[in-house]
Each structure stands twice: as structure tokens, then as C-alpha cells.
Scaffold this motif. Structure first.
Motif, PDB file in Angstrom:
ATOM      1  N   GLU A  55       0.832  -1.202   0.000  1.00 18.33           N
ATOM      2  CA  GLU A  55       0.000   0.000   0.000  1.00 18.33           C
ATOM      3  C   GLU A  55       0.866   1.252   0.000  1.00 18.33           C
ATOM      4  OE1 GLU A  55      -3.910   0.707   2.339  1.00 18.33           O
ATOM      5  OE2 GLU A  55      -2.318   1.505   3.629  1.00 18.33           O
ATOM      6  N   ASP A  77      -3.525   0.405  -3.150  1.00 14.55           N
ATOM      7  CA  ASP A  77      -2.991  -0.844  -2.604  1.00 14.55           C
ATOM      8  C   ASP A  77      -3.356  -2.026  -3.486  1.00 14.55           C
ATOM      9  OD1 ASP A  77      -5.640  -1.624  -1.821  1.00 14.55           O
ATOM     10  OD2 ASP A  77      -5.408  -0.473   0.013  1.00 14.55           O
ATOM     11  N   THR A  78      -2.535  -3.036  -3.403  1.00 15.34           N
ATOM     12  CA  THR A  78      -2.758  -4.273  -4.143  1.00 15.34           C
ATOM     13  C   THR A  78      -2.682  -5.437  -3.170  1.00 15.34           C
ATOM     14  OG1 THR A  78      -0.398  -4.526  -4.664  1.00 15.34           O
ATOM     15  CG2 THR A  78      -1.759  -3.336  -6.257  1.00 15.34           C
ATOM     16  N   THR A  80      -2.664  -9.714  -3.014  1.00 19.23           N
ATOM     17  CA  THR A  80      -2.501 -10.972  -3.739  1.00 19.23           C
ATOM     18  C   THR A  80      -2.327 -12.097  -2.741  1.00 19.23           C
ATOM     19  OG1 THR A  80      -0.106 -10.666  -3.873  1.00 19.23           O
ATOM     20  CG2 THR A  80      -1.405  -9.845  -5.726  1.00 19.23           C
ATOM     21  N   GLN A 119      -6.732 -11.747  -5.784  1.00 16.27           N
ATOM     22  CA  GLN A 119      -5.970 -10.548  -6.094  1.00 16.27           C
ATOM     23  C   GLN A 119      -6.929  -9.389  -6.332  1.00 16.27           C
ATOM     24  OE1 GLN A 119      -3.716 -10.935  -9.720  1.00 16.27           O
ATOM     25  NE2 GLN A 119      -5.325 -12.061 -10.771  1.00 16.27           N
ATOM     26  N   ASP A 120      -6.485  -8.212  -5.986  1.00 14.04           N
ATOM     27  CA  ASP A 120      -7.323  -7.029  -6.168  1.00 14.04           C
ATOM     28  C   ASP A 120      -6.444  -5.792  -6.059  1.00 14.04           C
ATOM     29  OD1 ASP A 120      -9.543  -5.505  -6.646  1.00 14.04           O
ATOM     30  OD2 ASP A 120     -10.729  -6.336  -5.003  1.00 14.04           O
ATOM     31  N   THR A 121      -6.881  -4.719  -6.671  1.00 13.83           N
ATOM     32  CA  THR A 121      -6.226  -3.419  -6.588  1.00 13.83           C
ATOM     33  C   THR A 121      -7.261  -2.384  -6.212  1.00 13.83           C
ATOM     34  OG1 THR A 121      -4.567  -4.003  -8.245  1.00 13.83           O
ATOM     35  CG2 THR A 121      -4.909  -1.666  -7.822  1.00 13.83           C
ATOM     36  N   ARG A 122      -6.935  -1.586  -5.226  1.00 13.86           N
ATOM     37  CA  ARG A 122      -7.866  -0.559  -4.749  1.00 13.86           C
ATOM     38  C   ARG A 122      -7.234   0.811  -4.893  1.00 13.86           C
ATOM     39  NH1 ARG A 122      -9.203   2.004   0.625  1.00 13.86           N
ATOM     40  NH2 ARG A 122      -7.177   1.221   1.282  1.00 13.86           N
ATOM     41  N   GLU A 148     -12.501  -0.793  -6.542  1.00 14.47           N
ATOM     42  CA  GLU A 148     -11.812  -2.060  -6.728  1.00 14.47           C
ATOM     43  C   GLU A 148     -12.440  -2.760  -7.938  1.00 14.47           C
ATOM     44  OE1 GLU A 148     -11.625  -4.355  -3.051  1.00 14.47           O
ATOM     45  OE2 GLU A 148     -12.037  -2.515  -1.933  1.00 14.47           O
ATOM     46  N   TYR A 149     -11.870  -3.911  -8.273  1.00 12.90           N
ATOM     47  CA  TYR A 149     -12.384  -4.631  -9.440  1.00 12.90           C
ATOM     48  C   TYR A 149     -13.849  -4.990  -9.276  1.00 12.90           C
ATOM     49  CZ  TYR A 149     -12.824  -8.229 -13.022  1.00 12.90           C
ATOM     50  OH  TYR A 149     -13.247  -8.966 -14.103  1.00 12.90           O
TER      51      TYR A 149
END
Length: 436
Positions: A55, A77-78, A80, A119-122, A148-149
Motif C-alpha cells: 500500500e 494498494d494491491t 494478492t 488478487q485485487d487493486t484498490r 476495486e475490481y
């Protein structure tokens, strides 16, 4: 994961804390009015064999004079790694469908089921404006948006502060509203529907794939859903003497709408503890929380002690206690260290179940998410910071976190007696900060 989605009242709490307990005041005093103050940080959070988070945060504050202050913050932030699904381990291999329905994964015997494709990216952007409205009274107006996704969150907040008794006492009242839109990968699972797994029963080739897809889609709702949260905060901060200050807050939170975690599962087992099917969780569609927070800071000649306690309860029957303590010790005029210890304990939700029994009627609500179960957690760490000749400050913080889920009185029947149903979660936290 809800790791980054539990910040419903953060804006209001930050306002209350900064009223008289702001640890960044000394750094800001080196800035003149109309200068920008920047606070930046990079944080790594890594669980053993599970989720990892990276982050980055940039916060910018500008004082326009006469208590007209603008603060903006950008967070990226990501996440995984592997996320616990809620299903129980078994003495044999288990196969699960991925949330998207595109593919499957198999866990080894005696292994906790983890979906290792998490996994995600915010990206989150927030802003807050503070200004006086009349003598000794200020208002704070804020807004935030987070994407997010599979998740979109938009919120706003407003609070008012008033100083009394030569500014030795400050009272605060705040309100916030948060609207979240949820669009899970593969669609929202129908509550307590059975997971569809292709174990060859749908046939081979394209026809078999089509039959599996049809069966999978029958357990899904493709429309997005949403939830809304209203928070209220009442705070009081009091200067006791030139060395001591205390703060007391009461907060109320009311959430309604889609409160499920669409990626969490429950195992349905027979009398010998063997899994017969896997179902998707279902939680109540509303939640009311109450919490009381108390904090005190005491300044010694070369140190500042910071101790806080929070008690929280909700209508899901979760009760929690949090004790947090820090001691900032000045090594020199430009260097300090700050040890940190935090202890957390909570009881389980009334609908928490580590598994379901196939001899019983399915309950209306149930979840095996360990975050809703009984647990204790402890964080220990140390921060070191140095102020440079130009007034800039950098710091490094390292912490160890361990969460220990507990058995809240559930019987481990049959083969489950040999399985680890409540494994600990261990994580390492490393943060580098730079303020200028």
C-alpha cells in the motif's frame, strides 16, 4: 476480502483524534501558513502462506490561515495471495470451483482450503475541508471514493467541533454516509446454494462444459447489489494538565443491504465429519454497532505514553475489546523510538458455524468466516524516526501480528477431530514514512 473495506467511520475518528491528540503537530509547526504539508508512506503486510498487501499513501494538507484547512489523501494498494474460503479441511483431497466459474482448484489432504488466485487493486481518494463558522466552533466536511475490481464505495461526512474553557475542552459530533456497490466475480451466489463442481458428471467436451456453465449460472445472480452505512460519532477531549490529555468517544453504525462476502463458503458434513457438499454463506441484511473508545496521552520529560481502550458490540452478538499502547521515547532532539503493543479479543457472531451438519435443516443465516468467530490477536512492533535539518522527517515501523481463532464450543465430529479447524494467522508489517 474485507481487509480494506472496514473503514466506515475512519474519517470521523480521524477528526476526533486530531482535535487535540494529533501526533503530527510538531512537524506541522515547522511549516508556515499557506505551505503544504505532505505525509507519505509505503506499507507491506504479509501473512504466512496467505494474503500479501502493498500500500502507498500520499496525504497533503494546506493551512490557508484562520483555521481554514484542506486535507486530501490518495491510497493505492494491491492484494494478492491465498484467501481462506471457510470450508473445512479433510483427510482427502477436495476440489472447488473458482468464483468466476472458469476453472477449478484442488486442495491436498489435511490442508485448509485456500483460493490462491485472490488478487485485487484498490484506489481511494478522499478530501476534507475544515473551517470556523463562529468563535471556537469549526466544521469539517469530507468525501471519499474507493474503487476495486468488484467493489465501488462512495461516502461523505460532516462534523462540528466546539472548544470550551479556554480551549481545554473540545466536543465533537459527526455524521457520515457510505454507499457501496458490489459486483462479485462470476455474479453474486444465491444464499446457501450448493457449489457446482465439475467432477465428470456433466460429460466430456463442449457439451459437458456448456452443461456445467448452465448449472453454475443457476446458482448466481448477475445483477449488482449494494449496501449503505450511516455512522454517528460523539466525542469529548479534555486537557487535564500540562502533561495529560484524555479523549472519550461513542460511535454508532447502522449498515443495511448486501452484507455477505460472496467468496466465502461453508462445508456441509455427515455424522462422520466428511464433506457432502459446499454451500455459499448468508449473513443478515442489517447490522447495528456500538462502540466506546477512551484514550489518554501523558507527556514525561523525554517520552509520551499513549494508551487507548475500545469496547464494541453489535446485534450480531459480536463483542470485542481492544487495548492499544505506544510509548514515544526521545533518544535525541531529532530521533525517537516508539514501541507498540496491541491486544484484541472478540466473541463469535450468533450465526457463525465452522461447518453445517447434513442431518440438520439449513439455517436462514450462517457463515464460517473465521473473522466472525471467536479470536484473540496481538500486535507488537517498534518504530524509529529521525527529523532532518530541513525539518523533514522519515520513519521505519516493523510489527508482528498474530491472530488466534478459538473454538467457541463446537464439537469436532468424526474425521474433523484430526483436522486443524482454527489455524493461526501470522503476519509481518513493514512501513516506511516520509513527511515534508
Amino acid at each position: 476480502m474485507q481487509l480494506t473495506k472496514s473503514k466506515k467511520i475512519s474519517t470521523l475518528l480521524a477528526t476526533a483524534t486530531c482535535t487535540l491528540l494529533n501526533t503530527g503537530v510538531q512537524a506541522q509547526e515547522t511549516k508556515s501558513v499557506n505551505d503544504w504539508q505532505f505525509d507519505t508512506a509505503i506499507l507491506y503486510y504479509g501473512e504466512t502462506d496467505r494474503v500479501s498487501l502493498l500500500e502507498g499513501v500520499v496525504s497533503a494538507t494546506k493551512d490557508f490561515g484562520d483555521q481554514h484547512i484542506l486535507n486530501t489523501k490518495l491510497v493505492i494498494d494491491t492484494l494478492t495471495g491465498a484467501s481462506a474460503t471457510g470450508a473445512v479441511s479433510q483427510p482427502y483431497a477436495q476440489t472447488f470451483s473458482r468464483p468466476s466459474g472458469d476453472g477449478q482448484y484442488t486442495t491436498s489432504p489435511n490442508e485448509l482450503p485456500l483460493d490462491d488466485t485472490f488478487q485485487d487493486t484498490r484506489v481511494q481518494l478522499s478530501a476534507n475541508w475544515t473551517q470556523p463558522i463562529y468563535q471556537d466552533t469549526r466544521i469539517n466536511i469530507g468525501g471519499n471514493i474507493s474503487s476495486e475490481y468488484d467493489y465501488l464505495s462512495v461516502g461523505t461526512s460532516v462534523s462540528a467541533e466546539r472548544d470550551f474553557y479556554n480551549k481545554n475542552t473540545t466536543a465533537l459530533f459527526g455524521l457520515s454516509y457510505q454507499f457501496d456497490s458490489i459486483d462479485p466475480v462470476g455474479g453474486r451466489p444465491i444464499a446457501l446454494s450448493s457449489m457446482v463442481v465439475n467432477n465428470g458428471q456433466f460429460g466430456a467436451g463442449e457439451a459437458g462444459e456448456d452443461a456445467f456453465e448452465t448449472a453454475f449460472n443457476q446458482t448466481r445472480i448477475t445483477d449488482t447489489d449494494d449496501k449503505s452505512t450511516v455512522d454517528a460519532l460523539f466525542g469529548l477531549t479534555q486537557v487535564i494538565n500540562r502533561r495529560m490529555i484524555v479523549q472519550l468517544n461513542y460511535s454508532y453504525s447502522n449498515s443495511s443491504g448486501y452484507l455477505n462476502d460472496p467468496y466465502k463458503l461453508l462445508s456441509v458434513v455427515n455424522s462422520n465429519g466428511e464433506t457432502q457438499s459446499i454451500v455459499h454463506e448468508n449473513r443478515p441484511d442489517s447490522r447495528v454497532k456500538h462502540s466506546i473508545y477512551a484514550q489518554t496521552k501523558y507527556a514525561f520529560d523525554d517520552a509520551v505514553a499513549d494508551v487507548s481502550y475500545r469496547f464494541a458490540t453489535d446485534d450480531w452478538e459480536i463483542k470485542s475489546h481492544t487495548i492499544d499502547s505506544k510509548l514515544r521515547y526521545n533518544l535525541t532532539e531529532t530521533d525517537y523510538i516508539q514501541p507498540h503493543i496491541r491486544y484484541y479479543q472478540q466473541s463469535e457472531a450468533d450465526f457463525y458455524r465452522p461447518y453445517l451438519n447434513d442431518a440438520d435443516v439449513l439455517p436462514a443465516v450462517a457463515s464460517a468466516d473465521y473473522r466472525l468467530g471467536e479470536m484473540t490477536a496481538i500486535t507488537v512492533g517498534l518504530k524509529y524516526a529521525h527529523q532532518m535539518n530541513n525539518g523533514h522527517e522519515w520513519g521505519v515501523r516493523a510489527e508482528y501480528y498474530q491472530q488466534d481463532p478459538k473454538n467457541a464450543g463446537f464439537e469436532n465430529i468424526g474425521v474433523l477431530a484430526s483436522q486443524e479447524l482454527y489455524p493461526s494467522v501470522k503476519a509481518f508489517i513493514l512501513q516506511f514514512s516520509y513527511n515534508f
